[in-house]
Design a protein around this motif. Structure first.
Motif, PDB file in Angstrom:
ATOM      1  N   ALA A   2       0.824  -1.205   0.000  1.00 14.59           N
ATOM      2  CA  ALA A   2       0.000   0.000   0.000  1.00 14.59           C
ATOM      3  C   ALA A   2       0.857   1.252   0.000  1.00 14.59           C
ATOM      4  N   ALA A   3       1.991   1.199   0.706  1.00 13.58           N
ATOM      5  CA  ALA A   3       2.860   2.370   0.755  1.00 13.58           C
ATOM      6  C   ALA A   3       3.403   2.703  -0.616  1.00 13.58           C
ATOM      7  N   TYR A   4       3.793   1.680  -1.401  1.00  6.45           N
ATOM      8  CA  TYR A   4       4.322   1.936  -2.736  1.00  6.45           C
ATOM      9  C   TYR A   4       3.252   2.547  -3.619  1.00  6.45           C
ATOM     10  N   ALA A   5       2.066   1.953  -3.591  1.00  3.62           N
ATOM     11  CA  ALA A   5       0.999   2.427  -4.463  1.00  3.62           C
ATOM     12  C   ALA A   5       0.629   3.865  -4.139  1.00  3.62           C
ATOM     13  N   LEU A   6       0.551   4.188  -2.880  1.00  2.00           N
ATOM     14  CA  LEU A   6       0.192   5.541  -2.467  1.00  2.00           C
ATOM     15  C   LEU A   6       1.254   6.529  -2.911  1.00  2.00           C
ATOM     16  N   LEU A   7       2.509   6.165  -2.739  1.00  2.72           N
ATOM     17  CA  LEU A   7       3.595   7.062  -3.096  1.00  2.72           C
ATOM     18  C   LEU A   7       3.613   7.319  -4.586  1.00  2.72           C
ATOM     19  N   LEU A   8       3.447   6.263  -5.382  1.00  3.66           N
ATOM     20  CA  LEU A   8       3.493   6.433  -6.818  1.00  3.66           C
ATOM     21  C   LEU A   8       2.283   7.212  -7.328  1.00  3.66           C
ATOM     22  N   PHE A   9       1.145   7.058  -6.686  1.00  6.35           N
ATOM     23  CA  PHE A   9      -0.049   7.793  -7.100  1.00  6.35           C
ATOM     24  C   PHE A   9       0.195   9.292  -7.028  1.00  6.35           C
ATOM     25  N   THR A 321       8.691  -7.564 -11.717  1.00  7.80           N
ATOM     26  CA  THR A 321       8.550  -6.141 -11.377  1.00  7.80           C
ATOM     27  C   THR A 321       8.999  -5.813  -9.956  1.00  7.80           C
ATOM     28  N   HIS A 322      10.251  -6.106  -9.667  1.00  8.85           N
ATOM     29  CA  HIS A 322      10.825  -5.710  -8.385  1.00  8.85           C
ATOM     30  C   HIS A 322      12.333  -5.592  -8.538  1.00  8.85           C
ATOM     31  N   ILE A 323      12.999  -5.247  -7.452  1.00 11.67           N
ATOM     32  CA  ILE A 323      14.460  -5.252  -7.377  1.00 11.67           C
ATOM     33  C   ILE A 323      14.865  -6.373  -6.427  1.00 11.67           C
ATOM     34  N   ALA A 324      15.792  -7.203  -6.874  1.00  3.80           N
ATOM     35  CA  ALA A 324      16.325  -8.263  -6.021  1.00  3.80           C
ATOM     36  C   ALA A 324      17.622  -7.776  -5.388  1.00  3.80           C
ATOM     37  N   ARG A 325      17.627  -7.640  -4.061  1.00  2.00           N
ATOM     38  CA  ARG A 325      18.864  -7.321  -3.329  1.00  2.00           C
ATOM     39  C   ARG A 325      19.516  -8.641  -2.927  1.00  2.00           C
ATOM     40  N   ILE A 326      20.754  -8.835  -3.355  1.00  2.00           N
ATOM     41  CA  ILE A 326      21.411 -10.131  -3.235  1.00  2.00           C
ATOM     42  C   ILE A 326      22.672  -9.987  -2.390  1.00  2.00           C
ATOM     43  N   GLU A 327      22.771 -10.800  -1.358  1.00  2.00           N
ATOM     44  CA  GLU A 327      23.984 -10.827  -0.535  1.00  2.00           C
ATOM     45  C   GLU A 327      24.873 -11.974  -1.004  1.00  2.00           C
ATOM     46  N   VAL A 328      26.149 -11.644  -1.248  1.00  2.00           N
ATOM     47  CA  VAL A 328      27.144 -12.617  -1.688  1.00  2.00           C
ATOM     48  C   VAL A 328      28.317 -12.556  -0.716  1.00  2.00           C
ATOM     49  N   GLU A 329      28.745 -13.698  -0.228  1.00  2.00           N
ATOM     50  CA  GLU A 329      29.911 -13.780   0.652  1.00  2.00           C
ATOM     51  C   GLU A 329      30.889 -14.800   0.084  1.00  2.00           C
ATOM     52  N   ASN A 330      32.139 -14.379  -0.054  1.00  2.00           N
ATOM     53  CA  ASN A 330      33.174 -15.253  -0.625  1.00  2.00           C
ATOM     54  C   ASN A 330      32.721 -15.821  -1.963  1.00  2.00           C
ATOM     55  N   ASN A 342       6.106  -4.778  -7.504  1.00  2.00           N
ATOM     56  CA  ASN A 342       5.102  -4.167  -8.377  1.00  2.00           C
ATOM     57  C   ASN A 342       5.420  -2.721  -8.737  1.00  2.00           C
ATOM     58  N   ILE A 343       6.693  -2.343  -8.677  1.00  2.00           N
ATOM     59  CA  ILE A 343       7.089  -0.975  -9.031  1.00  2.00           C
ATOM     60  C   ILE A 343       7.022  -0.739 -10.536  1.00  2.00           C
ATOM     61  N   GLY A 344       7.042  -1.800 -11.331  1.00  2.00           N
ATOM     62  CA  GLY A 344       7.142  -1.717 -12.784  1.00  2.00           C
ATOM     63  C   GLY A 344       8.295  -2.591 -13.245  1.00  2.00           C
ATOM     64  N   ARG A 345       8.466  -2.677 -14.553  1.00  2.00           N
ATOM     65  CA  ARG A 345       9.551  -3.482 -15.129  1.00  2.00           C
ATOM     66  C   ARG A 345      10.884  -2.785 -14.872  1.00  2.00           C
TER      67      ARG A 345
END
Length: 374
Positions: A2-9, A321-330, A342-345
């Motif tokens: 809901a926060a994303y949708a409201l902000l983008l509106f 339609t999102h961003i994947a934050r990926i943690e990599v170690e070694n 759902n931010i878009g492509r």
């Protein structure tokens, strides 16, 4: 959500903006290791693809149809550059990535990848140019892949420089799977060049008869994400699988990444591409996505503006339609978090000179900035 949708509106009004959403009135988005606001800087972009910053703070943004926007620092009022040669706009092809030479202040070179037209179709090309005001000049084609094809799919393409001064750019296999394993063509490969287009003498296939000497790695389907970790001297890549099997790989000299001999995906029709997911002499991804998220754009974050994210990878997801934050170690995948669902492509992410993360989306075509909440 809901926060994303409201902000983008309230943010995306289809017009140019100056300064985006006031931070004091925007909703805070809390994630596992950082909190931020979305600052919507510009909307109405058409298939944006890549972005880069000039030393004076202005930003360059490419659109696939063959145009480059230049945005003034702070105000994000845009103009279009003139003088870029025609691109081969077909299907997924057109103008793609853009990067500045690491020593841009000294030489003024700006690099782009694009689909370039020719007899019988088009192919992925690496070009460079200089810029005066909004006028492009001194255009050079450093490398054009062969063979040409009338196919409208799988052009790649991203650019990355390493700390040793080498340039890497990626190509897709143009929808012909067998191209990826064939060293006599440029398709489905990551190429390594000097900054002026010359072939480095220590490339892995320079002495192999019939092989393209620019090839650094092969067996790729369609690499649309490249990110370089300077501290570890590691080149990461994301590539599209078919139905399932999107991959995150560490790219190394002369390695075969398997497509289509091994894959974690199936064809769009449901047909089996390969019964094998592993084979001797072929590299395994450090992570794969099934179902496909449609990876595009890759960022290795090395700044300090979001302390909990330092050293993380960020991959765009076109289909999901999102961003994947990926943690990599070694050099191993350990954790993933979905941001901005759902931010878009999400086509591309980049780190600005002052350490902030900027995002390009399609449907709608937006330029966004993630502003730390602290």
């Amino acid at each position: 959500m809901a926060a994303y949708a409201l902000l983008l509106f309230f943010s995306c009004d289809g017009t140019q903006r100056s300064g985006g959403v006031p931070v004091g009135t925007a909703s805070v988005i809390a994630t596992e290791k950082a909190s931020f606001y979305i600052d919507t800087l510009y909307t109405g972009l058409e298939n944006p693809w890549g972005m880069a910053w000039l030393p004076d703070g202005r930003m360059l943004v490419t659109e696939r149809k063959g145009e480059i926007w230049i945005f003034e620092a702070e105000h994000y009022t845009g103009k279009k550059l003139t003088g870029l040669p025609e691109v081969y706009q077909r299907g997924q092809g057109g103008l793609m990535d853009i990067q500045l030479h690491p020593h841009y202040r000294e030489n003024g070179w700006i690099y782009v990848t694009c689909a370039k037209p020719g007899d019988g179709g088009g192919s992925t090309a690496l070009m460079r140019f200089r810029l005066t005001g909004t006028q492009i000049s001194d255009v050079e084609t450093l490398y054009q892949t062969t063979p040409l094809s009338a196919s409208g799919v799988h052009f790649g393409s991203r650019i990355a420089f390493d700390k040793h001064g080498y340039l890497y750019f990626s190509t897709g296999e143009r929808g012909t799977k067998e191209n990826a394993q064939n060293l006599s063509n440029d398709m489905g490969k990551i190429h390594r060049l000097h900054d002026d287009g010359r072939i480095p003498a220590d490339n892995p296939f320079t002495n192999q008869p019939g092989a393209k000497p620019s090839i650094w790695s092969y067996g790729h389907r369609n690499v649309q994400g490249l990110a370089y970790d300077e501290s570890g001297d590691v080149l990461y890549a994301t590539e599209h699988g078919p139905r399932g099997g999107d991959e995150l790989n560490i790219i190394e000299k002369g390695k075969n990444y398997g497509w289509p001999s091994i894959t974690y995906g199936i064809d769009y029709s449901g047909a089996i591409i390969s019964e094998q997911t592993e084979q001797e002499g072929m590299e395994q991804p450090i992570h794969y996505w099934t179902p496909s998220i449609a990876t595009c754009g890759l960022l290795y974050y090395h700044g300090d503006r979001y302390p909990g994210w330092k050293g993380n990878l960020f991959a765009g997801a076109l289909a999901l339609t999102h961003i994947a934050r990926i943690e990599v170690e070694n050099e191993k995948y350990v954790h993933e978090e979905k941001l901005l669902q759902n931010i878009g492509r999400v086509r591309y992410l980049a780190q600005s000179p002052d350490g902030l993360i900027f995002v390009l989306t399609e449907d709608p075509g937006m330029l966004l900035k993630l502003v730390p909440a602290a």
